[in-house]
Design a protein around this motif. Structure first.
Motif, PDB file in Angstrom:
ATOM      1  N   ASP A  20       0.829  -1.250   0.142  1.00 28.42           N
ATOM      2  CA  ASP A  20      -0.098  -0.057  -0.098  1.00 28.42           C
ATOM      3  C   ASP A  20       0.806   1.349   0.011  1.00 28.42           C
ATOM      4  O   ASP A  20       0.590   2.295  -0.650  1.00 28.42           O
ATOM      5  CB  ASP A  20      -0.850   0.169   1.409  1.00 28.42           C
ATOM      6  CG  ASP A  20      -2.356  -0.743   1.002  1.00 28.42           C
ATOM      7  OD1 ASP A  20      -2.357  -1.005  -0.134  1.00 28.42           O
ATOM      8  OD2 ASP A  20      -2.902  -0.850   2.070  1.00 28.42           O
ATOM      9  N   TRP A  21       2.007   1.356   0.818  1.00 24.07           N
ATOM     10  CA  TRP A  21       2.721   2.528   0.834  1.00 24.07           C
ATOM     11  C   TRP A  21       3.347   2.534  -0.475  1.00 24.07           C
ATOM     12  O   TRP A  21       3.377   3.871  -0.884  1.00 24.07           O
ATOM     13  CB  TRP A  21       3.923   2.178   1.898  1.00 24.07           C
ATOM     14  CG  TRP A  21       4.583   3.458   2.423  1.00 24.07           C
ATOM     15  CD1 TRP A  21       4.233   4.389   3.169  1.00 24.07           C
ATOM     16  CD2 TRP A  21       5.745   4.012   1.706  1.00 24.07           C
ATOM     17  NE1 TRP A  21       5.153   5.508   3.143  1.00 24.07           N
ATOM     18  CE2 TRP A  21       6.052   5.126   2.349  1.00 24.07           C
ATOM     19  CE3 TRP A  21       6.680   3.331   0.754  1.00 24.07           C
ATOM     20  CZ2 TRP A  21       7.245   5.979   1.871  1.00 24.07           C
ATOM     21  CZ3 TRP A  21       7.853   4.157   0.240  1.00 24.07           C
ATOM     22  CH2 TRP A  21       8.130   5.439   1.023  1.00 24.07           C
ATOM     23  N   TRP A  22       3.971   1.585  -1.101  1.00 20.03           N
ATOM     24  CA  TRP A  22       4.532   2.002  -2.388  1.00 20.03           C
ATOM     25  C   TRP A  22       3.622   2.220  -3.423  1.00 20.03           C
ATOM     26  O   TRP A  22       4.083   2.996  -4.408  1.00 20.03           O
ATOM     27  CB  TRP A  22       5.487   0.703  -2.681  1.00 20.03           C
ATOM     28  CG  TRP A  22       6.751   0.721  -2.048  1.00 20.03           C
ATOM     29  CD1 TRP A  22       7.286  -0.083  -0.843  1.00 20.03           C
ATOM     30  CD2 TRP A  22       8.257   1.421  -2.583  1.00 20.03           C
ATOM     31  NE1 TRP A  22       8.394   0.502  -0.580  1.00 20.03           N
ATOM     32  CE2 TRP A  22       8.982   1.209  -1.538  1.00 20.03           C
ATOM     33  CE3 TRP A  22       8.334   2.368  -3.432  1.00 20.03           C
ATOM     34  CZ2 TRP A  22      10.257   1.851  -1.784  1.00 20.03           C
ATOM     35  CZ3 TRP A  22       9.696   2.850  -3.717  1.00 20.03           C
ATOM     36  CH2 TRP A  22      10.486   2.438  -2.638  1.00 20.03           C
ATOM     37  N   ARG A  23       2.657   1.757  -3.307  1.00 24.32           N
ATOM     38  CA  ARG A  23       1.461   1.890  -4.412  1.00 24.32           C
ATOM     39  C   ARG A  23       1.121   3.331  -4.339  1.00 24.32           C
ATOM     40  O   ARG A  23       1.122   4.214  -5.171  1.00 24.32           O
ATOM     41  CB  ARG A  23       0.049   1.100  -4.030  1.00 24.32           C
ATOM     42  CG  ARG A  23      -0.728   1.056  -5.242  1.00 24.32           C
ATOM     43  CD  ARG A  23      -2.028   0.393  -4.669  1.00 24.32           C
ATOM     44  NE  ARG A  23      -2.724   0.359  -3.539  1.00 24.32           N
ATOM     45  CZ  ARG A  23      -3.336   1.553  -2.983  1.00 24.32           C
ATOM     46  NH1 ARG A  23      -3.638   2.412  -3.861  1.00 24.32           N
ATOM     47  NH2 ARG A  23      -3.457   1.345  -1.853  1.00 24.32           N
ATOM     48  N   GLU A  24       1.074   3.927  -3.045  1.00 24.37           N
ATOM     49  CA  GLU A  24       0.958   5.477  -2.979  1.00 24.37           C
ATOM     50  C   GLU A  24       1.955   6.310  -3.395  1.00 24.37           C
ATOM     51  O   GLU A  24       2.088   7.232  -4.077  1.00 24.37           O
ATOM     52  CB  GLU A  24       0.345   5.704  -1.437  1.00 24.37           C
ATOM     53  CG  GLU A  24       0.214   7.152  -0.903  1.00 24.37           C
ATOM     54  CD  GLU A  24      -0.863   7.661  -1.695  1.00 24.37           C
ATOM     55  OE1 GLU A  24      -1.824   6.884  -1.979  1.00 24.37           O
ATOM     56  OE2 GLU A  24      -1.168   8.969  -1.580  1.00 24.37           O
ATOM     57  N   ALA A  25       3.193   5.821  -3.091  1.00 21.04           N
ATOM     58  CA  ALA A  25       4.316   6.661  -3.317  1.00 21.04           C
ATOM     59  C   ALA A  25       4.700   6.776  -4.729  1.00 21.04           C
ATOM     60  O   ALA A  25       5.074   7.608  -5.385  1.00 21.04           O
ATOM     61  CB  ALA A  25       5.629   5.853  -2.675  1.00 21.04           C
ATOM     62  N   GLY A  27       1.988   5.760  -7.403  1.00 23.88           N
ATOM     63  CA  GLY A  27       1.054   5.978  -8.166  1.00 23.88           C
ATOM     64  C   GLY A  27       0.768   4.848  -8.939  1.00 23.88           C
ATOM     65  O   GLY A  27       0.218   5.020  -9.867  1.00 23.88           O
ATOM     66  N   TRP A  28       1.213   3.617  -8.371  1.00 22.85           N
ATOM     67  CA  TRP A  28       0.641   2.426  -9.319  1.00 22.85           C
ATOM     68  C   TRP A  28      -0.490   1.675  -8.639  1.00 22.85           C
ATOM     69  O   TRP A  28      -1.183   2.202  -7.703  1.00 22.85           O
ATOM     70  CB  TRP A  28       1.920   1.337  -8.758  1.00 22.85           C
ATOM     71  CG  TRP A  28       3.345   1.751  -9.642  1.00 22.85           C
ATOM     72  CD1 TRP A  28       3.458   2.558 -10.319  1.00 22.85           C
ATOM     73  CD2 TRP A  28       4.250   1.086  -9.713  1.00 22.85           C
ATOM     74  NE1 TRP A  28       4.812   2.852 -10.888  1.00 22.85           N
ATOM     75  CE2 TRP A  28       5.456   1.943 -10.316  1.00 22.85           C
ATOM     76  CE3 TRP A  28       4.789  -0.354  -9.237  1.00 22.85           C
ATOM     77  CZ2 TRP A  28       6.741   1.072 -10.915  1.00 22.85           C
ATOM     78  CZ3 TRP A  28       6.218  -0.764  -9.666  1.00 22.85           C
ATOM     79  CH2 TRP A  28       6.993  -0.084 -10.298  1.00 22.85           C
ATOM     80  N   GLN A  29      -0.705   0.625  -9.215  1.00 22.42           N
ATOM     81  CA  GLN A  29      -2.090  -0.173  -9.003  1.00 22.42           C
ATOM     82  C   GLN A  29      -1.690  -1.510  -8.204  1.00 22.42           C
ATOM     83  O   GLN A  29      -0.856  -1.959  -8.559  1.00 22.42           O
ATOM     84  CB  GLN A  29      -2.713  -0.368 -10.093  1.00 22.42           C
ATOM     85  CG  GLN A  29      -2.971   0.766 -10.919  1.00 22.42           C
ATOM     86  CD  GLN A  29      -3.795   0.401 -12.365  1.00 22.42           C
ATOM     87  OE1 GLN A  29      -4.275  -0.554 -12.594  1.00 22.42           O
ATOM     88  NE2 GLN A  29      -3.673   1.210 -13.268  1.00 22.42           N
ATOM     89  N   ARG A  91       7.512  15.032  -0.898  1.00 24.90           N
ATOM     90  CA  ARG A  91       6.280  14.150  -0.821  1.00 24.90           C
ATOM     91  C   ARG A  91       6.355  12.869  -0.239  1.00 24.90           C
ATOM     92  O   ARG A  91       5.626  12.406   0.511  1.00 24.90           O
ATOM     93  CB  ARG A  91       5.862  14.000  -2.330  1.00 24.90           C
ATOM     94  CG  ARG A  91       4.536  13.444  -2.244  1.00 24.90           C
ATOM     95  CD  ARG A  91       4.064  13.257  -3.816  1.00 24.90           C
ATOM     96  NE  ARG A  91       5.044  12.355  -4.673  1.00 24.90           N
ATOM     97  CZ  ARG A  91       5.065  11.113  -4.564  1.00 24.90           C
ATOM     98  NH1 ARG A  91       4.032  10.411  -3.986  1.00 24.90           N
ATOM     99  NH2 ARG A  91       5.680  10.279  -5.372  1.00 24.90           N
ATOM    100  N   LEU A  95       4.793  11.063   3.447  1.00 18.87           N
ATOM    101  CA  LEU A  95       4.397   9.777   3.521  1.00 18.87           C
ATOM    102  C   LEU A  95       4.872   8.875   4.438  1.00 18.87           C
ATOM    103  O   LEU A  95       4.521   7.665   4.644  1.00 18.87           O
ATOM    104  CB  LEU A  95       4.444   8.941   2.030  1.00 18.87           C
ATOM    105  CG  LEU A  95       3.464   9.615   0.777  1.00 18.87           C
ATOM    106  CD1 LEU A  95       3.836   8.681  -0.473  1.00 18.87           C
ATOM    107  CD2 LEU A  95       2.206   9.309   1.100  1.00 18.87           C
ATOM    108  N   ASP A 114      11.911   3.214   2.940  1.00 20.62           N
ATOM    109  CA  ASP A 114      10.638   2.993   3.145  1.00 20.62           C
ATOM    110  C   ASP A 114      10.411   2.752   4.622  1.00 20.62           C
ATOM    111  O   ASP A 114      11.162   2.537   5.357  1.00 20.62           O
ATOM    112  CB  ASP A 114       9.871   2.042   2.284  1.00 20.62           C
ATOM    113  CG  ASP A 114      10.338   0.495   2.369  1.00 20.62           C
ATOM    114  OD1 ASP A 114      11.098   0.003   3.617  1.00 20.62           O
ATOM    115  OD2 ASP A 114      10.398  -0.083   1.502  1.00 20.62           O
TER     116      ASP A 114
END
Lengths: 126, 126
Positions: A20-25, A27-29, A91, A95, A114
Motif C-alpha cells: 500500500d505504501w509503495w502503491r501510494e508513493a 501512483g501504481w495499482q 512528498r 508519506l 521505506d
C-alpha cells in the motif's frame, strides 16, 4: 527463448501495508493479492500489463543489513525542472519515508528508506 | 509529476564481471559504464530506452545474508512450453548459476544464485 523480467520480490514483515505504501508513493495499482497468511503476496505495477512489477512477500525475518539491491527513481513530468527532486523527496517524507546515511557523501541523489527500512534513491531530474 | 522507475542497483564486488554475466544470462546490452575504480558502475538493459535497467555498482563489502530483494524471471518465446523452465535453468547453470536452498519446499519455481550469490528465481513458463 528468452527470460522476461517479471518482478522484483521484496521480503516484508507486513506486505499488505508495504505494498500500500509503495502503491501510494509511485501512483501504481494493486495488480494481484494472494490470501492473507504466512506467505501472503501483494503485487503492484503501473498497470496489469507492465513488468517488472513489485511483489511484496511475507517473511518471518526482519531486515538486518543494508540491502544488496535497491531501487532508483527519477522525477519526471511536466512540472519537472530543478525543484522536482526536492518536491518528490518532500512528498515521500510526508508519506513516511526517512532519510538514511549509507555512507554517501556530497552526491546528486537522495537516499531514503521505506517504512521497513528498505533503501531507495531519488535521483536528480534529467 | 511522477517517479520513473529508473534502475535496480546491485552492490557488487566485481561489477564488470557481474554485469557481463547478467548481460549474457538475459541477452541484454551494456548501456553505460563509468570509469573503473572504487565506485565503478556498469548498466545493462534490454536496450538503451528500456527501464528499469540493472546497474552493478562496486562496493567494498561482500554479501552476507539472503537478499531482501530478488529478481524473478519467466521463460518466454516461441520455443516455450512445459520444458522451457528446465531449459532455461540448465542454460543458466551452464553459465555458472547455482541452485540454492532458501527454505523453499516443493514449489513451482527454481531458486538460483548468480556468481556473487544473489538469489533469483526462474518461474514456470505461462
Amino acid at each position: 527463448m528468452a527470460l522476461r523480467f517479471e518482478q522484483i520480490v521484496v521480503d516484508s514483515e507486513n506486505p499488505k501495508a508495504l505494498a500500500d505504501w509503495w502503491r501510494e508513493a509511485l501512483g501504481w495499482q494493486l495488480t494481484y493479492q494472494s490470501e492473507e497468511g504466512e506467505e501472503a503476496e501483494y503485487e503492484i505495477a503501473p498497470d496489469a500489463d507492465t513488468h517488472p512489477s513489485l511483489l511484496f512477500l511475507a517473511v518471518p525475518e526482519k531486515k538486518t543489513v543494508k540491502n544488496r539491491l535497491h531501487l532508483d527513481f527519477v522525477p519526471e513530468g511536466p512540472e519537472g525542472g530543478p525543484d522536482a527532486q526536492a518536491t518528490e523527496v518532500a512528498r515521500l517524507e510526508a508519506l513516511g519515508a526517512t532519510r538514511v546515511d549509507v555512507g554517501q557523501t556530497d552526491v546528486s541523489w537522495v537516499v531514503l528508506a521505506d517504512p521497513e527500512g528498505n533503501e531507495f534513491c531519488v535521483l536528480r531530474a534529467r
